[in-house]
Design a protein around this motif. Structure first.
Motif, short mmCIF file in Angstrom:
data_model
loop_
_atom_site.label_atom_id
_atom_site.label_comp_id
_atom_site.label_asym_id
_atom_site.label_seq_id
_atom_site.Cartn_x
_atom_site.Cartn_y
_atom_site.Cartn_z
N PHE A 131 39.50 -39.29 -58.06
CA PHE A 131 40.69 -38.37 -57.63
C PHE A 131 40.93 -38.36 -55.93
O PHE A 131 41.92 -38.21 -55.48
CB PHE A 131 40.71 -36.88 -57.96
N GLU A 132 39.82 -38.85 -55.25
CA GLU A 132 39.94 -38.85 -53.91
C GLU A 132 39.22 -40.28 -53.29
O GLU A 132 38.14 -40.29 -53.62
CB GLU A 132 39.35 -37.64 -53.31
N ALA A 133 39.94 -40.76 -52.52
CA ALA A 133 39.31 -42.01 -51.87
C ALA A 133 39.11 -41.77 -50.38
O ALA A 133 40.09 -41.70 -49.66
CB ALA A 133 40.37 -43.27 -51.75
N ILE A 134 37.73 -41.71 -50.07
CA ILE A 134 37.53 -41.38 -48.72
C ILE A 134 37.30 -42.74 -47.98
O ILE A 134 36.26 -43.47 -48.16
CB ILE A 134 36.33 -40.61 -48.55
N THR A 187 55.51 -39.23 -54.99
CA THR A 187 54.43 -39.06 -55.69
C THR A 187 53.44 -37.89 -55.30
O THR A 187 53.75 -37.36 -54.31
CB THR A 187 53.83 -40.27 -55.76
N ASP A 188 52.53 -37.49 -56.17
CA ASP A 188 51.58 -36.44 -55.71
C ASP A 188 50.52 -36.94 -54.88
O ASP A 188 49.66 -35.98 -54.14
CB ASP A 188 50.85 -35.94 -57.14
N ILE A 189 50.60 -38.36 -54.57
CA ILE A 189 49.36 -38.79 -53.83
C ILE A 189 49.44 -38.67 -52.23
O ILE A 189 50.86 -38.91 -51.85
CB ILE A 189 49.12 -40.51 -54.05
N LEU A 190 48.54 -38.03 -51.37
CA LEU A 190 48.75 -37.95 -50.33
C LEU A 190 47.74 -38.75 -49.63
O LEU A 190 46.57 -38.97 -49.74
CB LEU A 190 48.26 -36.32 -49.83
N VAL A 191 48.22 -39.12 -48.40
CA VAL A 191 47.34 -40.04 -47.32
C VAL A 191 47.22 -39.16 -45.96
O VAL A 191 48.42 -38.62 -45.18
CB VAL A 191 48.38 -41.10 -46.98
N LYS A 218 41.50 -40.38 -45.51
CA LYS A 218 41.64 -40.48 -47.27
C LYS A 218 42.82 -40.36 -47.65
O LYS A 218 43.82 -40.17 -47.31
CB LYS A 218 40.63 -39.13 -47.43
N VAL A 219 42.69 -40.71 -48.96
CA VAL A 219 43.74 -40.65 -49.96
C VAL A 219 43.29 -39.77 -51.02
O VAL A 219 42.47 -39.94 -51.71
CB VAL A 219 44.18 -41.90 -50.44
N THR A 220 44.27 -38.76 -51.40
CA THR A 220 43.99 -37.80 -52.30
C THR A 220 44.90 -37.53 -53.27
O THR A 220 45.90 -38.25 -53.36
CB THR A 220 43.93 -36.19 -51.61
N LYS A 221 44.62 -36.82 -54.48
CA LYS A 221 45.29 -36.50 -55.68
C LYS A 221 45.73 -38.09 -56.50
O LYS A 221 46.82 -38.13 -56.94
CB LYS A 221 46.66 -35.94 -55.54
N LEU A 222 44.71 -38.87 -56.74
CA LEU A 222 44.76 -40.04 -57.27
C LEU A 222 44.61 -39.99 -58.79
O LEU A 222 43.60 -38.74 -58.93
CB LEU A 222 43.96 -41.09 -56.70
N SER A 223 45.06 -40.53 -59.69
CA SER A 223 44.59 -40.47 -61.13
C SER A 223 43.79 -41.36 -61.59
O SER A 223 44.05 -42.86 -61.08
CB SER A 223 45.82 -40.44 -61.91
#
Length: 183
Positions: free
Chosen positions: A39-42, A107-111, A9-14
């Motif tokens: 906010f979260e792409a699973i 960035t704040d985006i986490l993979v 997943k990719v989290t902390k998206l805006s």
């Protein structure tokens, strides 16, 4: 030999957009399905690259996350480059890493991902048969010693035996008394 990436997943998206993730290794590129999220792409997708030839120890795996657009060009949210040096030693690498933007700032985006590496031998590392052999000729290696154990003196052993006998006789007496009450 193969290299497998499991993209979780990719989290902390805006914002609410369609997301697209592109993964590249040795010039071969995979892209995920378009994920509509806020906010979260699973993602939960697995990508595999069979590799042969030179060692991947000095190779890089690149992941790019985009906001997908049908009309305009996709906007790059960030990228992550992973050195495969550690995965060649351990065989498996589980990461949760932040992306960097065009200016190479975090960035704040986490993979969240997992990388698995299977070399030609079928397992990571080279093992010799003697690595798993232990000489048990004297048998002392089978004994596990308890450092906190205190051995009893002969007087204490005699006293413990006497207490055991008294407890057994008391137990027999109770059982016999119990049988008499049931009649």
């Amino acid at each position: 030999m193969s290299l497998t990436l499991y993209l979780k997943k990719v989290t902390k998206l805006s914002g609410k957009y369609d997301r697209l993730i592109v993964v590249t290794f040795r010039g071969y590129t995979y892209s995920t399905r378009k994920v509509q999220c806020e906010f979260e792409a699973i993602v939960n997708e697995e990508f595999s690259w069979p590799h042969y030839g030179r060692d991947i120890k000095e190779e890089m795996l690149e992941i790019k996350v985009y906001n997908y657009s049908k009309l305009f060009s996709n906007r790059l949210l960030g990228r992550l480059q992973i050195s495969l040096q550690q995965v060649t030693k351990t065989g498996r690498l589980v990461l949760k890493e932040a992306l960097v933007d065009k200016k190479n700032s975090l960035t704040d985006i986490l993979v969240d991902l997992e990388i698995r590496y299977l070399p030609v031998e079928g397992a990571v590392g080279k093992w010799a048969e003697t690595d798993f052999v232990v000489d048990l000729s004297d048998g002392d290696d089978l004994i596990i010693r308890n450092d906190n154990f205190e051995s009893l003196s002969p007087n204490e052993l005699a006293k413990a035996d006497q207490l055991d006998r008294r407890m057994k006789s008391l137990g027999r007496k109770l059982v016999n008394d119990d049988d008499d009450d049931d009649d």
